[in-house]
Design an enzyme around this catalytic site. Structure first.
Site, PDB file in Angstrom:
ATOM      1  N   ASN A  67       6.175 -16.728   5.407  1.00  0.00           N
ATOM      2  CA  ASN A  67       5.500 -15.903   4.420  1.00  0.00           C
ATOM      3  C   ASN A  67       4.838 -14.709   5.095  1.00  0.00           C
ATOM      4  O   ASN A  67       4.825 -14.594   6.325  1.00  0.00           O
ATOM      5  CB  ASN A  67       4.473 -16.738   3.646  1.00  0.00           C
ATOM      6  N   HIS A  97      -6.628 -17.590  27.536  1.00  0.00           N
ATOM      7  CA  HIS A  97      -7.191 -17.139  28.805  1.00  0.00           C
ATOM      8  C   HIS A  97      -7.889 -18.298  29.494  1.00  0.00           C
ATOM      9  O   HIS A  97      -8.343 -19.244  28.830  1.00  0.00           O
ATOM     10  CB  HIS A  97      -8.170 -15.983  28.571  1.00  0.00           C
ATOM     11  N   ALA A 141      -4.314 -25.695   4.639  1.00  0.00           N
ATOM     12  CA  ALA A 141      -4.736 -24.289   4.672  1.00  0.00           C
ATOM     13  C   ALA A 141      -6.007 -24.150   5.500  1.00  0.00           C
ATOM     14  O   ALA A 141      -6.931 -24.943   5.375  1.00  0.00           O
ATOM     15  CB  ALA A 141      -4.970 -23.780   3.258  1.00  0.00           C
ATOM     16  N   THR A 146      -5.536 -27.964  17.382  1.00  0.00           N
ATOM     17  CA  THR A 146      -5.737 -27.908  18.830  1.00  0.00           C
ATOM     18  C   THR A 146      -5.070 -29.065  19.556  1.00  0.00           C
ATOM     19  O   THR A 146      -4.993 -29.051  20.778  1.00  0.00           O
ATOM     20  CB  THR A 146      -7.238 -27.917  19.169  1.00  0.00           C
TER      21      THR A 146
END
Length: 167
Positions: A67, A97, A141, A146
């Protein structure tokens, strides 16, 4: 091609895809193939705009729907299986990083993102480097993913946790 050239190329080709009309899926697939260097199945659909920082580390399966306003930061690699749907504003970020402040500006960490078959990723979800999403899973949503997502589960929240096991 060096890092800066690769990024400039990806930005240019992402812009080229983003300038196309959704109705011109053939042209979208052609530019996407140029961006990724991978053959794209005719069942691939994308609603522009889209963003990528490298492009060459993305693999897309059959019958994938992307989308509008999705982001593919693919330094670490992004592998999307067949029958996957990405909602608007989904971000797949395979780089980051170092945690150590001394090397933070000079270094990049990366690890692949793998999205299994028949996964649905809800609007504005964020999937970070090193995550594997198992087949048939749903990412709610706004979730920030993680850690790996088991197959046939619904995850949601920040950070994303299992809300439900799907039958």
């Amino acid at each position: 091609m060096n890092f800066a050239d690769t990024v400039q190329r990806a930005i240019r080709l992402s812009g080229k895809v983003s300038a196309l009309r959704y109705a011109d899926q053939k042209a979208i697939r052609e530019v996407w193939q140029e961006l990724t260097g991978q053959q794209v199945d005719e069942t691939f659909h994308l609603i522009p705009p889209v963003y990528s920082d490298h492009g060459v580390n993305i693999r897309i399966g059959r019958n994938v729907f992307v989308n509008q306003n999705c982001r593919f930061n693919d330094i670490g690699g992004i592998d999307i299986g067949d029958d996957v749907m990405l909602g608007p504003n989904v971000s797949l970020i395979s780089s980051g990083h170092p945690i150590d402040p001394v090397g933070r500006r000079d270094g990049i960490t990366s690890a692949p993102i793998v999205i299994g078959r028949n996964v649905w990723i809800g609007t504005s979800a964020l999937i970070l480097q090193g995550v594997t999403v198992g087949p048939d899973a749903i990412i709610g949503a706004g979730a920030v993913v993680t850690r790996d997502v088991p197959p046939r589960t619904l995850v949601a929240g920040v950070p994303a946790t299992v809300v439900k096991f799907l039958e």
